[in-house]
Every structure is written in structure tokens, then in C-alpha cells.
Design a protein around this motif. Structure first.
Motif, PDB file in Angstrom:
ATOM      1  N   ASN A  28       0.831  -1.212   0.000  1.00  0.00           N
ATOM      2  CA  ASN A  28       0.000   0.000   0.000  1.00  0.00           C
ATOM      3  C   ASN A  28       0.860   1.254   0.000  1.00  0.00           C
ATOM      4  OD1 ASN A  28      -2.251  -1.616   0.031  1.00  0.00           O
ATOM      5  ND2 ASN A  28      -2.753  -1.252   2.185  1.00  0.00           N
ATOM      6  N   GLN A  69       0.944   3.966  -2.984  1.00  0.00           N
ATOM      7  CA  GLN A  69       0.621   5.352  -2.639  1.00  0.00           C
ATOM      8  C   GLN A  69       1.706   6.311  -3.110  1.00  0.00           C
ATOM      9  OE1 GLN A  69       0.157   5.936   1.578  1.00  0.00           O
ATOM     10  NE2 GLN A  69       0.243   8.153   1.423  1.00  0.00           N
ATOM     11  N   ARG A  70       2.960   5.890  -2.963  1.00  0.00           N
ATOM     12  CA  ARG A  70       4.097   6.747  -3.344  1.00  0.00           C
ATOM     13  C   ARG A  70       4.539   6.522  -4.800  1.00  0.00           C
ATOM     14  NH1 ARG A  70       6.594   8.630   1.430  1.00  0.00           N
ATOM     15  NH2 ARG A  70       4.909   8.860   2.951  1.00  0.00           N
TER      16      ARG A  70
END
Length: 414
Positions: A394, A398-399
Motif C-alpha cells: 500500500n 501510494q508513493r
């Protein structure tokens, strides 16, 4: 009614870095690699890696701490140096250790040739150093390549002598001889594993004798005379030697497109350098961060400077006492999370039989998350917890970090 999902969204897609990023990001990757190559060319041994990483950390305000002295709590950026061969960097969070720590680990050592305890001898007018190889080398790689010499000795007066020869153009290099192809027929019929014997990896260090013909072992004594004049070394001092022979190659780009990099020590100094940069650039100061650069991974992580030593436990115990933490050492470990960074193997189409193609990492498809390694029946493995794996996935998504899964090779190949 449950929401309909497109079938293609059910699949995991491994994506190429080169297809995913823009020109600016590609340029940044090449720029990062240039600094990494310079780092590789400066560090050929674990001691040099530790020295260089401490130097880079010093530039960011980190200071070495002596475990026998009180801790200055005004300083949150700490370095603990273990015999010059491993190091732990700690950035204390705002709550010190109460929330546990985020830990990164990588190893600083690489396969090489060390010296036997009585290394210097003469045979047929040639002086040699007899080595003992360190780590999982392929012995047939080592004859007829240029070698550098790096390391430390302790003299009788306790003086430390540092030796570094072969990295500069005006310095001599060293060599292990190899047979002419015309004389190699018997060895060519041997299995690859047995073609070069460990006792044949003898390093040529001299061939000019002393002028006095009455003396025995004139070439060996000429080498000792040179060592004594340049480094005050006598033969007995070689027993205290921590000397290493490593390949004399600079880090270079590979391919017309310069998309790859080749260098001695690339495993695992790529993880050392990237972990260090990530650690130093991290802006999250809430939780304590730890970077552990350990020695001896190539021989099973044993010894006083390895990850199996009590170095980390000693440091954390020291910090718990000096920060007056309410946690026990075991509670601190329980609250912490760690990632062990090391290289893996990308699928090589020239050696398909060594890989499980469905579980292999692919070149250029981003960093690899390996849930476990081990060998054969998952011996000596540590399975990552599903919750932690999901947390990392995750975070990467996300990054917008390009990542893939992988496994080192076929189960029974390991």
C-alpha cells in the motif's frame, strides 16, 4: 449489488521502469547512479564502506557515540561503530523509543580473497601470498584478473598499519596465474566446480631476488624487505593481518544505452548506498529510525561484527537506559518493524533452467519484494507477516514506487 470489477484489474501487472516514468525521472535515475558509481569506486572492503558511510552521515549532522560514555540527549543523530566493520545509525524520534523503531538492514561485505595465517612463501623463484577465499565465489573467475590489496595490520608496538595498493594507476596490481590453453587439456575435462582448486588461487607478489646468492628464499625475503621498508612489517606481523585481495575494476555502465551497471561489490553495496540515502533524506521524525549496516553476511552472518552478534541489542539497551524509556528491550523489538535489504536474481534468459519463470523478478521492473527465501524445504527462512507485506504494498502504491515480486531461483537450486 456488488460493484462489477473489470477482469484485467484482477491481475497483478509487473511494469517496466522505462515504460512507466517520464524523461525527468529517467534523468534523475542516471544522475543517482553516477554518485553511486563514485561510491563503489571508493569502497572495496567492509571497513572502507563503514568509513565512507560514516563520513556521509557526518555531513548530515550524525555523530559517533561511545557506549562507555553518557549520552547527550540534545543530539538525536547517532552513529555506533563496531570495530570499523559494521555500523548502526540511529535518528531518535520525538518520542525517543516509546513507539518502537523503523529498521533498515543491509550488509557491507562482499566475496574476496583473504590471507591464510602463514601466507608468504616462495616456489621456483616466485613469491606468493596464499589466500583463503571468503564467501561464495566461483573460483574459476579469479585467475588472470587484476587484483587490489586493502587492509590493516597491527605491529608489535600496537601501531595500526593501513595498506591500499592497486587502485591508483601508478601502483602495482597483483595476479593469480592461469594455464595456457595449450596445456589445459586435463583441467578442461574436469567439472566446472573442480576445475580450479582452492589451493591453486595463489597470488603472485614478487619475482626479483635479493642479490646475495648465499641466502635461501631470496625472492620471499625481497618481498619482506619491501614490506618492511614501506610499512615496517615483519613476517610475524602478517599473522595479525586483516588483508583482502579484491578485483581491480571500476564501476562502469553496461550496454549501448547504459541501462545497467557492473562493478565489484555491487552485491550488496547497492543496498547499503540506497538505504543510507533513504535514511538520511527521510523527513519523518516522529518515530525512531535505525539503519544497520552489518558485516559477515557472505559467510552466514556469524562473528562479532555480524547481524547475529549482540551489537544491536547492546546499543538499544544503552539507549533505553539513557533515554529513561519505559520499554524493555523485548518490548522495543515487539513494537518495531524491519526490512532486510539485499540483492536477488533477475530472470536471465541464457540460464532459464535455474529459474521458475512464474516467480522470477525481471530486469528493470522495479524493486523486488521477497516474502521469504530459505532453501529447499524453506530451511532457514523467515516468512514476512501478511499484514506487514500489505502495509508495504500500500505504501509503494501510494508513493508510486515501481515494485514486483520475485524469488531467487528454483527451489532445489538453492
Amino acid at each position: 449489488m456488488p460493484k462489477k470489477v473489470k477482469f484485467e484489474n484482477l491481475l497483478f501487472k509487473s511494469e517496466s521502469f522505462w515504460d512507466k516514468v517520464n524523461q525527468k525521472e529517467k534523468a534523475a535515475a542516471f544522475e543517482f547512479s553516477e554518485d553511486y558509481k563514485k561510491f563503489l569506486n571508493r569502497v572495496k572492503t567492509e571497513k572502507q564502506v563503514v568509513t565512507e558511510t560514516i563520513k556521509l552521515a557526518n555531513q548530515q549532522g550524525f555523530k559517533e557515540v561511545n557506549l562507555d560514555e553518557d549520552l547527550n540527549l540534545k543530539n538525536k543523530k547517532l552513529i555506533f561503530n563496531n570495530r570499523g566493520k559494521s555500523a548502526i545509525f540511529i535518528h531518535l524520534g520525538e518520542n525517543n523509543l516509546e513507539q518502537g523503531a523503523k529498521v533498515l538492514l543491509a550488509h557491507v561485505d562482499a566475496p574476496r580473497l583473504d590471507l591464510k595465517v602463514k601466507p608468504l612463501y616462495e616456489d621456483s623463484g616466485i613469491a606468493y601470498f596464499k589466500p583463503h577465499y571468503y564467501g561464495g565465489i566461483k573460483k574459476y573467475h579469479w585467475p588472470a584478473i587484476p587484483l587490489e590489496l586493502h587492509g590493516t595490520l597491527i605491529l608489535k608496538n600496537k601501531q595500526h598499519i593501513e595498506i591500499s595498493l592497486g587502485s591508483k594507476k601508478d601502483e602495482p596490481i597483483f595476479l593469480i596465474s592461469d594455464l595456457l590453453p595449450h596445456l589445459e587439456q586435463e583441467r578442461m575435462d574436469k567439472p566446472l566446480k573442480k576445475a580450479i582448486d582452492a589451493e591453486e588461487l595463489n597470488i603472485i607478489v614478487g619475482s626479483i631476488p635479493l642479490t646475495d646468492k648465499k641466502i635461501k628464499n631470496r625472492v620471499k625475503l625481497a618481498v619482506l624487505d619491501w614490506l618492511n621498508k614501506n610499512y615496517q612489517i615483519k613476517e610475524v606481523d602478517l599473522f595479525t593481518a586483516d588483508l583482502h585481495f579484491v578485483p581491480h575494476f571500476e564501476a562502469r555502465d553496461i550496454g549501448f544505452d547504459r541501462s545497467m551497471l557492473g562493478a565489484y561489490g555491487h552485491d550488496d553495496r547497492v543496498c547499503v548506498y540506497t538505504c543510507l540515502q533513504a535514511f538520511l533524506e527521510s523527513q519523518n521524525n516522529q518515530q525512531t529510525k535505525i539503519l544497520y549496516l552489518a558485516d559477515k553476511e557472505e559467510i552466514g552472518s556469524v562473528g562479532a561484527t555480524s547481524a547475529q552478534s549482540l551489537f544491536l541489542e547492546n546499543i538499544l539497551d544503552y539507549l533505553i537506559k539513557h533515554t529513561h524509556s519505559s520499554l524493555s528491550l523485548y518490548d522495543l523489538f515487539r513494537k518495531s518493524q524491519a526490512i532486510s535489504a539485499d540483492v536477488t536474481a533477475a530472470f536471465d534468459p541464457d540460464y532459464k533452467s535455474a529459474y521458475d519463470v512464474h516467480n522470477s523478478a525481471h530486469l528493470g521492473h522495479g524493486l523486488v519484494l521477497e516474502k521469504y527465501l530459505g532453501y529447499r524445504g524453506k530451511m532457514m527462512t523467515v516468512d514476512a507477516e501478511p499484514k506487514f507485506i500489505r502495509q508495504l504494498i500500500n505504501l509503494f502504491d501510494q508513493r508510486k514506487v515501481i515494485w514486483q515480486t520475485g524469488h531467487l531461483g528454483k527451489v532445489d537450486q538453492l
